[in-house]
Design a protein around this motif. Structure first.
Motif, PDB file in Angstrom:
ATOM      1  N   HIS A 181       0.816  -1.224   0.000  1.00 39.88           N
ATOM      2  CA  HIS A 181       0.000   0.000   0.000  1.00 39.88           C
ATOM      3  C   HIS A 181       0.843   1.264   0.000  1.00 39.88           C
ATOM      4  CE1 HIS A 181       0.642   0.989   4.293  1.00 39.88           C
ATOM      5  NE2 HIS A 181       0.607  -0.293   4.496  1.00 39.88           N
ATOM      6  N   ASN A 226      -5.124  -8.138  -0.088  1.00 42.81           N
ATOM      7  CA  ASN A 226      -5.247  -6.687  -0.091  1.00 42.81           C
ATOM      8  C   ASN A 226      -3.864  -6.055   0.089  1.00 42.81           C
ATOM      9  OD1 ASN A 226      -4.779  -5.520   2.749  1.00 42.81           O
ATOM     10  ND2 ASN A 226      -6.217  -7.187   3.209  1.00 42.81           N
ATOM     11  N   TYR A 257      -8.470  -4.640  -5.384  1.00 47.27           N
ATOM     12  CA  TYR A 257      -7.516  -3.643  -4.876  1.00 47.27           C
ATOM     13  C   TYR A 257      -6.578  -3.129  -5.966  1.00 47.27           C
ATOM     14  CZ  TYR A 257      -9.286  -5.590  -0.558  1.00 47.27           C
ATOM     15  OH  TYR A 257     -10.117  -6.005   0.454  1.00 47.27           O
ATOM     16  N   GLN A 258      -6.790  -3.570  -7.205  1.00 46.33           N
ATOM     17  CA  GLN A 258      -5.974  -3.120  -8.334  1.00 46.33           C
ATOM     18  C   GLN A 258      -6.735  -2.150  -9.238  1.00 46.33           C
ATOM     19  OE1 GLN A 258      -2.687  -3.943  -8.848  1.00 46.33           O
ATOM     20  NE2 GLN A 258      -2.746  -5.006  -6.891  1.00 46.33           N
ATOM     21  N   THR A 295     -16.123  -4.973   1.318  1.00 45.55           N
ATOM     22  CA  THR A 295     -15.238  -4.023   1.994  1.00 45.55           C
ATOM     23  C   THR A 295     -16.020  -2.844   2.557  1.00 45.55           C
ATOM     24  OG1 THR A 295     -13.337  -4.647   0.639  1.00 45.55           O
ATOM     25  CG2 THR A 295     -13.258  -2.493   1.708  1.00 45.55           C
ATOM     26  N   ASN A 304      -8.971   0.318   3.752  1.00 47.39           N
ATOM     27  CA  ASN A 304      -9.176   0.001   2.327  1.00 47.39           C
ATOM     28  C   ASN A 304     -10.475   0.578   1.766  1.00 47.39           C
ATOM     29  OD1 ASN A 304      -6.777  -1.574   1.981  1.00 47.39           O
ATOM     30  ND2 ASN A 304      -7.776  -3.263   3.070  1.00 47.39           N
ATOM     31  N   ALA A 338     -12.127   1.181  -2.300  1.00 46.95           N
ATOM     32  CA  ALA A 338     -13.269   0.337  -2.661  1.00 46.95           C
ATOM     33  C   ALA A 338     -14.403   1.176  -3.246  1.00 46.95           C
ATOM     34  CB  ALA A 338     -13.753  -0.447  -1.445  1.00 46.95           C
TER      35      ALA A 338
END
Length: 344
Positions: A123, A212, A250-251, A294, A315, A319
């Motif tokens: 991250h 994640n 998460y991409q 999420t 996160n 999201a």
């Protein structure tokens, strides 16, 4: 997973207690530091000779068989693909890889030790298509290594299961506004009609289920080299492609091309673990499902645990950006984009 795992805290344990356990059961000493976690108690140990470990204490409400599922999976991965960058299980002085110990409030926790993987957290790294390709390859290798793994606790009821996103209807009231509630409700309805009926016909196995950006570390000198995949606490048996969908959530980027990192990630995964046509078709739904989990689960839990709010919501902004970006395109169009990326 029972709600108690997420809604009640584990027994308080301080670094001094953790250090005493490490000396008594593992013969190890050094600098002990508490680590953040969603539900368990975790401590990092750095020894004088430079080695690093994580002492993990499972939440008392988590069944011992589920904790053992994680331990057994790590041992299996080491046997199938020794080069995969995942933690290694460290036995105690008596040779046991798990032990049940009582704590001050009278509750007992399963305690185990694994190696600590150093690196830059994903991250805080510089994202790139090359990094996405490398991460896709590592996840593909991981799922291939787990392909023949079996365990009695693998079929578990977990809140963080994207294939059961329809259960999030009960948490819609915790979302921040009417626009957000309407968006998620509409996407859940579409998942129920278009995706849920095909899931039972897909390949099924144990999956990591939580790739994640806080569960991946990269080489500080080369952010395109994956140095570690950690935290198998949400592992469960599910359609194989759900692992990919969870990771891809998460991409997704904002801006003009939300799939800029998704395409190389899918290509990397498929190079190690080829996908079927049916899996590609359902993949956009599973990406969206993870994003919905999420936002729903984190808004709910942040209200229950305000002291841990920042960690729980870490996160959440990504999201919401991803949900809005992908919701604007039909799932069939997204799947077609991914199929073309695999042909190129």
């Amino acid at each position: 997973m029972s709600d108690a795992v997420l809604t009640t805290p584990a027994p308080a344990v301080d670094p001094a207690e953790a250090a005493a356990l490490l000396r008594e059961h593992f013969g190890l000493a050094g600098e002990v530091t508490a680590l953040a976690g969603e539900r368990d108690r975790n401590f990092r140990l750095r020894t004088a000779d430079g080695r690093a470990f994580v002492l993990k204490m499972a939440h008392p409400a988590e069944p011992a068989a589920v904790t053992n599922l994680q331990t057994a999976a790590l041992i299996h991965i080491a046997a199938r693909d020794r080069a995969l960058p995942v933690p290694r299980v460290v036995p105690g002085l008596d040779g046991a890889v798990e032990r049940v110990l009582p704590f001050a409030d009278g509750r007992a926790m399963v305690v185990r030790l694994i190696t600590y993987l150093d690196g830059e957290p994903l991250h805080s790294s510089t994202a790139s298509p090359a990094q996405a390709l490398a991460l896709g390859r590592v996840l593909g290798r991981l799922d291939r290594a787990l392909g023949d793994f079996a365990h009695g606790a693998a079929e578990r009821d977990l809140l963080w299961d994207a294939t059961r996103v329809t259960r999030m209807r009960r948490l819609l009231a915790y979302l921040p506004g009417e626009e957000e509630r309407d968006l998620v409700a509409r996407l859940i309805d579409r998942f129920e009609v278009e995706a849920a009926p095909v899931l039972d016909g897909l390949r099924r196995q144990l999956i990591h289920n939580d790739l994640n950006p806080h569960n991946v570390v990269v080489d500080p000198a080369d952010h395109a080299r994956i140095a570690g995949i950690i935290d198998f606490g949400d592992a469960l048996a599910a359609p194989l492609v759900a692992d990919l969908g969870t990771a891809l959530a998460y991409q997704v980027e904002g801006g003009d091309d939300p799939l800029a990192r998704v395409r190389p990630f899918v290509a990397g995964f498929a190079a190690e673990c080829p996908l079927t046509a049916a899996e590609i078709a359902v993949l956009p739904h599973l990406i969206l499902a993870r994003m919905m989990l999420t936002v729903c689960v984190t808004h709910w839990r942040a209200g229950l645990a305000p002291d841990n709010r920042d960690y729980i919501l870490r996160n959440n902004p990504g999201a919401w950006r991803g949900l809005r970006a992908l919701a604007a395109r039909p799932p069939a169009a997204l799947a077609g984009d991914l199929r073309r990326a695999l042909r190129d």
